[in-house]
Design an enzyme around this catalytic site. Structure first.
Site, mmCIF file in Angstrom:
data_model
loop_
_atom_site.group_PDB
_atom_site.id
_atom_site.type_symbol
_atom_site.label_atom_id
_atom_site.label_comp_id
_atom_site.label_asym_id
_atom_site.label_seq_id
_atom_site.Cartn_x
_atom_site.Cartn_y
_atom_site.Cartn_z
ATOM 1 N N HIS A 59 4.993 6.612 2.423
ATOM 2 C CA HIS A 59 3.777 6.292 1.691
ATOM 3 C C HIS A 59 3.074 7.555 1.203
ATOM 4 O O HIS A 59 3.018 8.562 1.911
ATOM 5 C CB HIS A 59 2.820 5.481 2.565
ATOM 6 C CG HIS A 59 3.295 4.100 2.852
ATOM 7 N ND1 HIS A 59 3.473 3.152 1.854
ATOM 8 C CD2 HIS A 59 3.653 3.495 4.010
ATOM 9 C CE1 HIS A 59 3.908 2.028 2.401
ATOM 10 N NE2 HIS A 59 4.031 2.207 3.702
ATOM 11 N N CYS A 115 4.371 7.152 -3.708
ATOM 12 C CA CYS A 115 3.414 6.901 -4.787
ATOM 13 C C CYS A 115 2.557 8.149 -5.014
ATOM 14 O O CYS A 115 2.371 8.958 -4.106
ATOM 15 C CB CYS A 115 2.505 5.729 -4.427
ATOM 16 S SG CYS A 115 3.350 4.150 -4.182
#
Length: 255
Positions: A59, A115
Site C-alpha cells: 500500500h 498507489c
C-alpha cells in the site's frame, strides 16, 4: 521478484532480504521498524561497483507536504503493516536512507508497486512523455529545498503509477493468480529483453498494463465499491525517476 532476481539476474540468495506478512520471524514482517532497518541494511557499506535493488509491493499513500519541497504539495508514503500505530514511511526518509549515501560507482534500482508512487524516492528528475511523443526529463528540484540527489551514485526508480493514480492487484495479467500489475509487467519485460533500454522497458510496461486496462480490477475489502466508481476508466501509467538525467533511448538497464 526474489525468484526473478536470483534465477534471471544472478543475485545470490544471501544478498536478498525479504519481508512479508507470512514470515514467522518477527524481524522479517514488514513493520515500519523492520522496513527502515532493511533499507539501511541494503546500502550499508556501499562502495563503487555495487548494484542494489529495492522492491516494495503493497500500500502507498500521500500526505500534505510541510517543508515546501514537493511540486504537487504532497509527500508520497509507503504503508507498513503497522502504519496505523507506527506511522507511514515518508519519501523524504526513503531518499535520506537509500539515495543520499550512494557514492560514485554505485547504482540503485527501486521498483515501487504502490498507489501514488510516481516520485516515491523523491528523486530530482522525472521522465515524462512530451506532446511530440518523446520522453523528456522534468526538473523537480525546488529552490531552497534540501538536496535530494546521491553522493555521486545513480538512483533510478520505476514506480507503478503517477503520484495521483491508483495501482492495482489484478488477475487480468496472470490468469487466476493475483499479482501487482506493475511488478508483473516489469518482470515480463525484463525476461523478454534483459538488455533493453530504459525507454523501451517503460514503454513495454505501459503497453502491457494499457492493453489489459479494461480487465484490471481492484482486489480487497473496498474493491466492489471502488470498481463501481472507477470501472473501465481505471488509469495506471508506470513512471521513471532518477537522481541524474540520461538518455533513456540508448542507456540499457542492468540490475
Amino acid at each position: 521478484m526474489r525468484y526473478f532476481l536470483m534465477e534471471k539476474m544472478g543475485f545470490p540468495s544471501e544478498s536478498i532480504l525479504t519481508l512479508t506478512e507470512d514470515e514467522a520471524n518477527p524481524y522479517l514482517i514488514p513493520t515500519k521498524r523492520n522496513i527502515l532497518s532493511a533499507m539501511n541494511w541494503l546500502v550499508q557499506g556501499c562502495k563503487s561497483g555495487d548494484s542494489f535493488v529495492f522492491h516494495f509491493s503493497g500500500h502507498g499513500s500521500r500526505q500534505r507536504n510541510i517543508d515546501m519541497d514537493e511540486i504537487d504539495g504532497y509527500d508520497e508514503c509507503l504503508c507498513p503493516v503497522d502504519f496505523e500505530v507506527a506511522g507511514k514511511i515518508v519519501d523524504d526518509d526513503i531518499n535520506a536512507i537509500l539515495v543520499r549515501p550512494l557514492p560514485h560507482g554505485t547504482k540503485l534500482h527501486a521498483i515501487i508497486d504502490t498507489c501514488y508512487s510516481g516520485t516515491m524516492l523523491d528523486l530530482p528528475f522525472l521522465c515524462q512523455m512530451s506532446r511530440e511523443g518523446c520522453y523528456t526529463w522534468e526538473d523537480h528540484r525546488r529552490p531552497l529545498a534540501a538536496y535530494k540527489g546521491s553522493s555521486g551514485g545513480i538512483a533510478i526508480s520505476f514506480s507503478a503509477c503517477d503520484d495521483h493514480q491508483i495501482a492495482v492487484d489484478t488477475t487480468a495479467l496472470s490468469g487466476n493468480v493475483v499479482t501487482g500489475a506493475m511488478t508483473y509487467s516489469f518482470i515480463q519485460a525484463m525476461e523478454r529483453d534483459p538488455g533493453c533500454t530504459y525507454g523501451c522497458l517503460l514503454n513495454t510496461m505501459r503497453n502491457c498494463i494499457n492493453d489489459t486496462r479494461t480487465g484490471l480490477r481492484l482486489n480487497g475489502p473496498i474493491a466492489a465499491f471502488l470498481n463501481r466508481i472507477i470501472g473501465a476508466e481505471l488509469s495506471q501509467e508506470p513512471q521513471l525517476t532518477s537522481s541524474a538525467m540520461f538518455d533513456v533511448y540508448t542507456s540499457r538497464i542492468a540490475l
